[in-house]
Write a protein that holds these residues in place. Structure first.
Motif, PDB file in Angstrom:
ATOM      1  N   HIS A 255       4.083 -14.484  12.190  1.00  0.00           N
ATOM      2  CA  HIS A 255       4.050 -13.021  12.165  1.00  0.00           C
ATOM      3  C   HIS A 255       2.719 -12.474  11.663  1.00  0.00           C
ATOM      4  O   HIS A 255       2.622 -11.297  11.318  1.00  0.00           O
ATOM      5  CB  HIS A 255       5.178 -12.493  11.272  1.00  0.00           C
ATOM      6  CG  HIS A 255       6.546 -12.865  11.737  1.00  0.00           C
ATOM      7  ND1 HIS A 255       7.088 -12.380  12.910  1.00  0.00           N
ATOM      8  CD2 HIS A 255       7.484 -13.692  11.199  1.00  0.00           C
ATOM      9  CE1 HIS A 255       8.307 -12.889  13.076  1.00  0.00           C
ATOM     10  NE2 HIS A 255       8.567 -13.678  12.047  1.00  0.00           N
ATOM     11  N   LYS A 256       1.676 -13.315  11.636  1.00  0.00           N
ATOM     12  CA  LYS A 256       0.416 -12.858  11.052  1.00  0.00           C
ATOM     13  C   LYS A 256      -0.238 -11.734  11.853  1.00  0.00           C
ATOM     14  O   LYS A 256      -1.090 -11.019  11.332  1.00  0.00           O
ATOM     15  CB  LYS A 256      -0.545 -14.024  10.867  1.00  0.00           C
ATOM     16  CG  LYS A 256      -1.114 -14.620  12.134  1.00  0.00           C
ATOM     17  CD  LYS A 256      -2.129 -15.710  11.761  1.00  0.00           C
ATOM     18  CE  LYS A 256      -2.806 -16.267  13.005  1.00  0.00           C
ATOM     19  NZ  LYS A 256      -3.848 -17.265  12.660  1.00  0.00           N
ATOM     20  N   HIS A 257       0.186 -11.548  13.119  1.00  0.00           N
ATOM     21  CA  HIS A 257      -0.331 -10.428  13.903  1.00  0.00           C
ATOM     22  C   HIS A 257       0.118  -9.073  13.352  1.00  0.00           C
ATOM     23  O   HIS A 257      -0.418  -8.031  13.743  1.00  0.00           O
ATOM     24  CB  HIS A 257       0.103 -10.558  15.365  1.00  0.00           C
ATOM     25  CG  HIS A 257       1.590 -10.497  15.556  1.00  0.00           C
ATOM     26  ND1 HIS A 257       2.425 -11.559  15.240  1.00  0.00           N
ATOM     27  CD2 HIS A 257       2.404  -9.497  16.001  1.00  0.00           C
ATOM     28  CE1 HIS A 257       3.680 -11.226  15.506  1.00  0.00           C
ATOM     29  NE2 HIS A 257       3.695  -9.979  15.966  1.00  0.00           N
ATOM     30  N   LEU A 258       1.083  -9.098  12.442  1.00  0.00           N
ATOM     31  CA  LEU A 258       1.579  -7.848  11.844  1.00  0.00           C
ATOM     32  C   LEU A 258       0.780  -7.429  10.610  1.00  0.00           C
ATOM     33  O   LEU A 258       0.993  -6.335  10.077  1.00  0.00           O
ATOM     34  CB  LEU A 258       3.052  -7.991  11.466  1.00  0.00           C
ATOM     35  CG  LEU A 258       4.022  -8.274  12.620  1.00  0.00           C
ATOM     36  CD1 LEU A 258       5.433  -8.513  12.084  1.00  0.00           C
ATOM     37  CD2 LEU A 258       4.016  -7.129  13.627  1.00  0.00           C
ATOM     38  N   LEU A 259      -0.128  -8.279  10.133  1.00  0.00           N
ATOM     39  CA  LEU A 259      -0.923  -7.943   8.953  1.00  0.00           C
ATOM     40  C   LEU A 259      -1.707  -6.647   9.178  1.00  0.00           C
ATOM     41  O   LEU A 259      -2.336  -6.460  10.220  1.00  0.00           O
ATOM     42  CB  LEU A 259      -1.896  -9.078   8.628  1.00  0.00           C
ATOM     43  CG  LEU A 259      -1.297 -10.349   8.030  1.00  0.00           C
ATOM     44  CD1 LEU A 259      -2.353 -11.441   7.960  1.00  0.00           C
ATOM     45  CD2 LEU A 259      -0.714 -10.075   6.650  1.00  0.00           C
ATOM     46  N   GLY A 260      -1.645  -5.766   8.170  1.00  0.00           N
ATOM     47  CA  GLY A 260      -2.378  -4.514   8.243  1.00  0.00           C
ATOM     48  C   GLY A 260      -1.669  -3.414   8.980  1.00  0.00           C
ATOM     49  O   GLY A 260      -2.187  -2.286   9.074  1.00  0.00           O
ATOM     50  N   LYS A 261      -0.479  -3.689   9.497  1.00  0.00           N
ATOM     51  CA  LYS A 261       0.273  -2.650  10.201  1.00  0.00           C
ATOM     52  C   LYS A 261       1.018  -1.764   9.211  1.00  0.00           C
ATOM     53  O   LYS A 261       1.575  -2.246   8.222  1.00  0.00           O
ATOM     54  CB  LYS A 261       1.256  -3.270  11.194  1.00  0.00           C
ATOM     55  CG  LYS A 261       0.594  -3.823  12.457  1.00  0.00           C
ATOM     56  CD  LYS A 261       1.628  -4.284  13.446  1.00  0.00           C
ATOM     57  CE  LYS A 261       0.984  -4.755  14.743  1.00  0.00           C
ATOM     58  NZ  LYS A 261       0.408  -3.611  15.507  1.00  0.00           N
ATOM     59  N   ARG A 262       1.041  -0.489   9.488  1.00  0.00           N
ATOM     60  CA  ARG A 262       1.738   0.496   8.651  1.00  0.00           C
ATOM     61  C   ARG A 262       3.167   0.666   9.139  1.00  0.00           C
ATOM     62  O   ARG A 262       3.403   0.889  10.333  1.00  0.00           O
ATOM     63  CB  ARG A 262       1.002   1.830   8.679  1.00  0.00           C
ATOM     64  CG  ARG A 262       1.620   2.893   7.769  1.00  0.00           C
ATOM     65  CD  ARG A 262       0.871   4.201   7.913  1.00  0.00           C
ATOM     66  NE  ARG A 262       1.550   5.268   7.184  1.00  0.00           N
ATOM     67  CZ  ARG A 262       1.275   6.569   7.328  1.00  0.00           C
ATOM     68  NH1 ARG A 262       0.324   6.950   8.189  1.00  0.00           N
ATOM     69  NH2 ARG A 262       1.941   7.471   6.643  1.00  0.00           N
ATOM     70  N   ILE A 263       4.114   0.565   8.219  1.00  0.00           N
ATOM     71  CA  ILE A 263       5.534   0.626   8.569  1.00  0.00           C
ATOM     72  C   ILE A 263       6.024   2.068   8.531  1.00  0.00           C
ATOM     73  O   ILE A 263       5.800   2.790   7.557  1.00  0.00           O
ATOM     74  CB  ILE A 263       6.367  -0.226   7.596  1.00  0.00           C
ATOM     75  CG1 ILE A 263       5.886  -1.679   7.628  1.00  0.00           C
ATOM     76  CG2 ILE A 263       7.851  -0.166   7.947  1.00  0.00           C
ATOM     77  CD1 ILE A 263       6.446  -2.523   6.515  1.00  0.00           C
ATOM     78  N   LYS A 264       6.692   2.464   9.584  1.00  0.00           N
ATOM     79  CA  LYS A 264       7.254   3.814   9.655  1.00  0.00           C
ATOM     80  C   LYS A 264       8.713   3.830   9.222  1.00  0.00           C
ATOM     81  O   LYS A 264       9.120   4.653   8.399  1.00  0.00           O
ATOM     82  CB  LYS A 264       7.137   4.372  11.073  1.00  0.00           C
ATOM     83  CG  LYS A 264       7.610   5.814  11.199  1.00  0.00           C
ATOM     84  CD  LYS A 264       7.393   6.347  12.619  1.00  0.00           C
ATOM     85  CE  LYS A 264       7.796   7.812  12.706  1.00  0.00           C
ATOM     86  NZ  LYS A 264       7.608   8.345  14.082  1.00  0.00           N
ATOM     87  N   LYS A 265       9.492   2.907   9.774  1.00  0.00           N
ATOM     88  CA  LYS A 265      10.926   2.884   9.479  1.00  0.00           C
ATOM     89  C   LYS A 265      11.404   1.445   9.278  1.00  0.00           C
ATOM     90  O   LYS A 265      10.849   0.512   9.843  1.00  0.00           O
ATOM     91  CB  LYS A 265      11.732   3.509  10.626  1.00  0.00           C
ATOM     92  CG  LYS A 265      11.501   4.991  10.833  1.00  0.00           C
ATOM     93  CD  LYS A 265      12.373   5.515  11.968  1.00  0.00           C
ATOM     94  CE  LYS A 265      12.158   7.004  12.193  1.00  0.00           C
ATOM     95  NZ  LYS A 265      13.014   7.517  13.303  1.00  0.00           N
ATOM     96  N   ILE A 266      12.425   1.302   8.451  1.00  0.00           N
ATOM     97  CA  ILE A 266      13.151   0.044   8.304  1.00  0.00           C
ATOM     98  C   ILE A 266      14.620   0.342   8.534  1.00  0.00           C
ATOM     99  O   ILE A 266      15.195   1.244   7.904  1.00  0.00           O
ATOM    100  CB  ILE A 266      12.946  -0.585   6.913  1.00  0.00           C
ATOM    101  CG1 ILE A 266      11.464  -0.889   6.668  1.00  0.00           C
ATOM    102  CG2 ILE A 266      13.781  -1.866   6.778  1.00  0.00           C
ATOM    103  CD1 ILE A 266      11.169  -1.459   5.291  1.00  0.00           C
TER     104      ILE A 266
END
Length: 457
Positions: free
Chosen positions: A143-154
């Motif tokens: 899942h390292k491609h998700l590094l630096g992504k801003r989360i909007k919803k969980i």
């Protein structure tokens, strides 16, 4: 034996006896052990949880933070209500206990989020709050491609709304809850248990780039990143060896984030000194007081225009360890030199007291920057004997001493006795400037708060 010698001997014996009595009284007042009860071995989850609730009902007989009849009644009423509903899932029982502890409205009294995180599952991502929002700062390889992504919803909830929803399960400071919220938000079990999810094995993450992903919990190397969110900003080498990838590259990380694993660290600039105290506690190799004394001695030889004390990640310990350094630095700053204190939601307990002592010492020369601290100036702490539920092994702490750094503590019946003599009253720790850590600064190797201070000097 000459009279004068006997007089001195009896005086010394009297002093020793008096000190012994005082120490015994202090120990009996503040070091209270959990009750010892031998429960019979049971075979069902329901019976185990009933035993745990029975033992938990005794918590308020030893802890002082449930300091009103209303709180104690609500606590016992809540236990009786839960006894009618058992059994719960492991995670649900954890959170029901957390809800009971939150009734005290004392931040120390909560089930510690880092201990609970060890017992519950987690997805292979780690989050951190920046000024712009919640970002992925660590991930395992797939899942390292998700590094630096801003989360909007969980799970369909806006992340800011989620923190508000979690207040039921965490008493006291909302700032402290926000600091620890990544430990809540990474666990499908926990989110399902508090009705903020419908699957105890995975989370639904929606990012600001419109991508959505279902990500399953993983026990692979779960412990390696540790359970203190600030350590995820610059994890240890052992973390990468365990298959974790970090957003932070050491060469591009600002100095304050390069030393998060140390209890104390410092750096002299051209005109000032930066001192970071992450915990008021000694390690095997570094004694905080000795280290800071050496820094103060070096500062004495320099003409310092300002000093910075970074407490934003200080989780507590012994406030006496840093107090001499603050007193020494008062004479080492030239003229009207400012004493900056960087605060954050992670500043807690003795970290907060240390900030109060700085304000008391430097007065108007004290400048608080960063974010709000993780508790009020009035709280129950100290004592800290373990109180462990017999079957679930949920660990609580027994708090026995009241602190009031707002008005000063004067009631010997409830206050921590030491603070009756060395406590101060500072009214508030309001920020002179709110300066959260910006995500863009962090990934550019900058520290928003420290850079601001240096630029203003």
């Amino acid at each position: 034996m000459k009279k004068w010698f006997r007089r001195i001997l009896f005086t010394l014996l009297g002093i020793v006896l008096l000190l012994g009595i005082l120490f015994y009284a202090f120990y009996k007042r503040f070091v209270i052990e959990a009750p010892s009860i031998a429960y019979t071995q049971v075979s069902t989850l329901k019976e185990e949880q009933l035993q745990d609730l029975d033992y938990l009902s005794r918590y308020i007989t030893v802890d002082k933070s449930f300091d009103t009849d209303r709180k104690r009644h609500a606590f016992l009423e809540g236990i009786d209500h839960l006894k009618k509903q058992v059994p719960f899932t492991t995670a649900a029982f954890e959170m029901q206990v957390a809800a009971l502890m939150s009734i005290s409205n004392n931040t120390h009294t909560n089930v510690h989020p880092s201990r609970r995180a060890r017992r519950l599952n987690a997805i292979p991502l780690r989050f951190y709050w920046f000024e712009e929002g919640l970002y992925v700062v660590m991930a395992q390889k797939e899942h390292k491609h998700l590094l630096g992504k801003r989360i909007k919803k969980i799970n369909g909830f806006e992340v800011v709304e989620l923190v508000l929803q979690l207040e039921k399960w965490f008493g006291g400071s909302a700032h402290r809850l926000k600091f620890f919220s990544p430990l809540f938000l990474m666990s499908p079990e926990l989110m399902d248990a508090v009705h903020l999810g419908t699957d105890s094995t995975r989370l639904n993450l929606e990012f600001y780039d419109a991508n959505t992903i279902l990500i399953a919990a993983s026990e692979t190397a779960k412990d390696k990143p540790g359970y203190w969110p600030q350590l995820w900003l610059n994890p240890s080498a052992a973390t990468s060896e365990a298959g974790w990838f970090s957003l932070a590259a050491h060469k591009a990380t600002a100095l304050p984030f390069q030393h998060l694993h140390q209890n104390v660290w410092h750096h002299f600039t051209d005109r000032g000194v930066y001192v970071q105290v992450n915990e008021n506690a000694d390690t095997e190799t570094v004694k905080v007081s000795d280290y800071l004394n050496a820094v103060a001695e070096e500062a004495k030889e320099k003409k310092l225009a300002y000093a910075v004390l970074d407490l934003r990640f200080n989780s507590g310990g012994d406030y006496h360890m840093v107090r001499p350094f603050i007193a020494q630095m008062e004479s080492h700053l030239e003229g009207k030199g400012n004493f900056y204190v960087i605060l954050g939601n992670g500043t807690f307990s003795a970290g907060i007291i240390t900030a109060a002592l700085a304000k008391h010492t430097f007065g108007s020369k004290t400048k608080f920057v960063g974010e709000a601290v993780g508790d009020a100036l009035q709280f129950w702490a100290d004592g800290g004997s373990p109180f462990i539920l017999p079957n679930s092994k949920i660990q609580l702490r027994i708090w026995t001493a009241y602190h009031d750094w707002k008005n000063g503590c004067t009631d010997w019946r409830k206050c921590f006795w030491i603070t009756l003599f060395d406590g101060v009253a500072v009214n508030h720790l309001d920020l002179d400037q709110k300066i959260p850590l910006r995500f863009q600064d962090f990934i550019s190797g900058k520290d928003t708060a420290l850079d601001h201070i240096i630029a203003s000097e």
